[in-house]
Design an enzyme around this catalytic site. Structure first.
Site, mmCIF file in Angstrom:
data_model
loop_
_atom_site.group_PDB
_atom_site.id
_atom_site.type_symbol
_atom_site.label_atom_id
_atom_site.label_comp_id
_atom_site.label_asym_id
_atom_site.label_seq_id
_atom_site.Cartn_x
_atom_site.Cartn_y
_atom_site.Cartn_z
ATOM 1 N N ASP A 17 26.089 24.393 -17.184
ATOM 2 C CA ASP A 17 27.321 24.727 -17.762
ATOM 3 C C ASP A 17 28.061 23.388 -18.107
ATOM 4 O O ASP A 17 29.175 23.311 -18.929
ATOM 5 C CB ASP A 17 28.212 25.411 -17.067
ATOM 6 C CG ASP A 17 27.658 26.701 -16.787
ATOM 7 O OD1 ASP A 17 26.728 26.934 -15.850
ATOM 8 O OD2 ASP A 17 28.199 27.802 -17.614
ATOM 9 N N ARG A 70 29.341 35.112 -21.838
ATOM 10 C CA ARG A 70 29.153 34.161 -20.876
ATOM 11 C C ARG A 70 27.749 33.210 -21.177
ATOM 12 O O ARG A 70 27.154 33.526 -22.294
ATOM 13 C CB ARG A 70 28.955 34.740 -19.276
ATOM 14 C CG ARG A 70 28.524 36.103 -19.066
ATOM 15 C CD ARG A 70 27.042 36.194 -19.374
ATOM 16 N NE ARG A 70 26.159 35.405 -18.800
ATOM 17 C CZ ARG A 70 25.038 34.966 -19.338
ATOM 18 N NH1 ARG A 70 24.405 35.364 -20.493
ATOM 19 N NH2 ARG A 70 24.208 34.149 -18.510
ATOM 20 N N GLY A 71 27.406 32.101 -20.465
ATOM 21 C CA GLY A 71 26.953 31.440 -20.753
ATOM 22 C C GLY A 71 27.487 30.289 -21.706
ATOM 23 O O GLY A 71 28.087 30.593 -22.621
ATOM 24 N N ALA A 72 27.379 28.907 -21.412
ATOM 25 C CA ALA A 72 27.994 27.819 -21.670
ATOM 26 C C ALA A 72 27.703 27.719 -23.384
ATOM 27 O O ALA A 72 28.869 27.632 -24.023
ATOM 28 C CB ALA A 72 27.590 26.507 -21.229
ATOM 29 N N GLN A 95 23.445 37.961 -12.949
ATOM 30 C CA GLN A 95 22.905 37.589 -14.393
ATOM 31 C C GLN A 95 21.561 37.519 -14.405
ATOM 32 O O GLN A 95 20.970 37.736 -15.385
ATOM 33 C CB GLN A 95 23.699 36.457 -14.976
ATOM 34 C CG GLN A 95 25.185 36.471 -15.132
ATOM 35 C CD GLN A 95 26.095 36.255 -13.835
ATOM 36 O OE1 GLN A 95 25.475 36.021 -12.809
ATOM 37 N NE2 GLN A 95 27.053 35.648 -14.158
ATOM 38 N N ASN A 101 25.985 24.105 -12.731
ATOM 39 C CA ASN A 101 25.216 25.264 -13.206
ATOM 40 C C ASN A 101 25.538 26.664 -12.267
ATOM 41 O O ASN A 101 26.157 26.196 -11.096
ATOM 42 C CB ASN A 101 23.561 25.144 -13.419
ATOM 43 C CG ASN A 101 22.980 26.104 -14.077
ATOM 44 O OD1 ASN A 101 23.707 26.835 -14.877
ATOM 45 N ND2 ASN A 101 21.950 26.892 -13.432
ATOM 46 N N LYS A 102 25.191 27.587 -12.484
ATOM 47 C CA LYS A 102 25.373 28.890 -11.671
ATOM 48 C C LYS A 102 25.339 28.575 -10.185
ATOM 49 O O LYS A 102 24.448 27.942 -9.762
ATOM 50 C CB LYS A 102 24.566 29.854 -12.022
ATOM 51 C CG LYS A 102 24.919 31.314 -11.407
ATOM 52 C CD LYS A 102 26.271 31.722 -11.596
ATOM 53 C CE LYS A 102 27.198 31.733 -12.732
ATOM 54 N NZ LYS A 102 28.244 31.881 -12.899
#
Lengths: 371, 371
Positions: free
Chosen positions: A248, A53-55, A207, A258-259
């Protein structure tokens, strides 16, 4: 490159170069488990289930997904339709991070010129390697451009601790090396700046508490885990000097997806005069969008991720339900922070304000290619 | 009155009237367990460990704590010094909720006039009963004054669902009956208004996901549990018509201390034009304070509450660690929402703006008695 040698990475080619190795990030910090992805389906599953995960990491993983599409087609003539089909499937695995489509299309563009199956494999591999290498270099440069922001706060503080708040994980686990939000922190730490990080837990998948805390602990960076609810209070009481988060997807106007929860921290930062920076490589810009709140697609994930919390108990991983058995939940994975709440964007080309004009000044060449 | 008969309450006198019965709110929603408190130490433990929680309920429980101080002194002449000592200990059990000191001092004031031990017991019991009865009536009136706000939104919506967001638990579990924040919701629901509640999980102790969701489910009110991070996104997208929260202490100027994270929701409500109401009985006002951010003491609790999550797995309760073994955490239990972010205070005397002048207009008599 398994994680226990040299500088760790969340992504590598297996020794025989037939498969993609990844850290199963769902298991951290409790267990360090690696998985071997051999097919496009494996990659889609890993992205969808947040093994990776993570762009930036999603982008690089999907780029190698295209390489796996090519290796699994060896023995046939290269079929551009098949590759386009696989690219579509990969791009549909998660909707919000734009790096995913950017990286897949970049590799696909190279593969479409292949005359033989082996050439398709080689071109895909070459381009996925290039995506990865460039993202590492972009993160390194984000660190260099962001470090002076922390150094300046340290000087203004007479060398006392600089307290940085971050949300979710935009560290090397999300980005191969350095991280985006963490790159300036690591760069400042390596120069001896006294830095302490407030780590938002980042429910529902934690996360922050799981991954960012683990990364920082491994590097020896002082940090404190807090509930997602706590940041506003800390800022009201002068306990946060700086917020840095990742992204993201960021529009050409500087609106930042973003998250989920990032927007709340941006509001609190604005209300308390705390600088709020977003660190991102240019692969995270969506040049086709302007109004982030209206136009960025926000992933809605399985509500069970909200109803249950995964953690560690005794000798093993355990999932506990935290609400009544029949109470429903909703699980929006991202939110959008309007550009006017953002002090600056830290990119591989420097720091700019989150406005259309300032972004255009740094990235005119990239904007042109899509308009 | 155990919980399975009639209308439930979180507090009652045991059948032989020698002890205080309470629901162990740490176990909900997974287990319905009651405890019997027999001594001041039992009461202090129950308040500190959050067996009972919520400002009005803490007040009522501590009021009966003074009654237990009296019953446990039977056989001696009443000793005002001893009662004052016990009052101090009770008031020190948690620092933020002002109802605690208010209720204890009220009972102590009556006990100090007692000529015999039995009179002390009777006076304490009488006053604790009065505190409880008045808080129930206050909550009922909060429901009556708050209900029109929801009815008005329903009318403006052509009768479509009114979406209310709440944080933590300010329901009957926190307040004996009706609740504060939930009182207008229950009152509107009872009148047939189509209402749906977004329930903030409320980390670290999940009073929203555990207690508010349970209460609403028991009453049949539609609700959805969300991560604390989600409210801003919902408000940006028009999915919240109204926020109602409770309070642990509100200053004479209208600054509101409530469960950590409330301030972040108030900022998001302001940014999106969503009305943000605080429901509170007058026992929650601290007439001696003006600047809430500067002056309201904010409890810092055990960081282990952040590092671990309590839930249910299979057949029993389980606590899971959600961060690396050695990562530290911080646990601030409340934050302060400045009055200018509050649309209105819903009190037992009506709705007013969260300003010194408007509050004074409703409560001039109460302010006078302390100034």
């Amino acid at each position: 490159m398994p994680g226990n040698s040299q500088r760790r990475r969340p992504l590598w080619l297996d020794a025989d170069e037939q498969a993609l190795g990844v850290i199963d990030q769902r298991r951290l910090p409790h267990q360090f488990v690696t998985l071997s992805l051999k097919t496009v389906d494996d990659v889609i599953h890993a992205i969808r289930e947040m093994v990776v995960r993570g762009a930036p990491l999603i982008g690089a993983t999907a780029a190698y997904g295209m390489w796996l599409a090519a290796t699994n087609s060896m023995g046939h003539a290269p079929d551009p339709d098949h590759f386009r089909q696989e690219a579509l499937r990969l791009k549909a695995s998660r909707p919000t991070a734009i790096n995913l489509a950017w990286a897949v299309d970049r590799v696909l563009g190279r593969m479409e010129t292949a005359s033989t199956a082996q050439v398709a494999v080689d071109l895909a591999r070459h381009e996925a390697d290039a995506v990865t290498r460039e993202e590492i270099e972009n993160c390194r440069r984000i660190g260099e451009f962001g470090r002076p922001i922390i150094e300046e706060l340290s000087r203004a503080n007479d060398g006392r601790t600089v307290h940085v708040l971050t949300h979710c994980n935009a560290g090397w686990l999300a980005c191969i090396e350095h991280g985006t939000a963490t790159a300036p922190i690591y760069a400042a730490f390596d120069r001896g700046i006294d830095v302490h990080v407030w780590v938002d837990e980042t429910r529902p998948l934690n996360q922050g508490a799981r991954l960012t805390a683990w990364e920082l602990a491994e590097r020896g960076v002082r940090h404190t885990v807090i509930a997602d609810n706590a940041g506003g209070h800390l800022m009201q009481h002068g306990m946060v000097d700086l917020v840095i988060v990742g992204s993201d997807r960021t529009t050409a106007n500087g609106d930042v997806a973003n998250k989920i929860g990032t927007y709340l921290k941006a509001l609190a930062a604005k209300d308390n005069g705390v600088p709020f920076y977003v660190a991102l490589p240019s692969s995270t810009f969506d040049w086709s969008l302007r109004d982030g709140v209206a136009d960025i697609p926000i992933e809605e994930r399985n509500p069970e991720e909200v109803r249950w919390v995964q953690g560690w108990e005794g000798e093993g991983p355990v999932r506990v339900r935290i609400c009544p058995e029949k109470s429903p939940a909703a699980n929006f994975a991202f939110d959008v922070t309007p550009g006017h709440l953002v002090t600056g964007l830290i990119t591989e080309r420097g720091v700019c304000r989150a406005t259309a004009a300032d972004i255009r000044r740094l990235f005119a060449d990239k904007i042109k290619t899509i308009c």
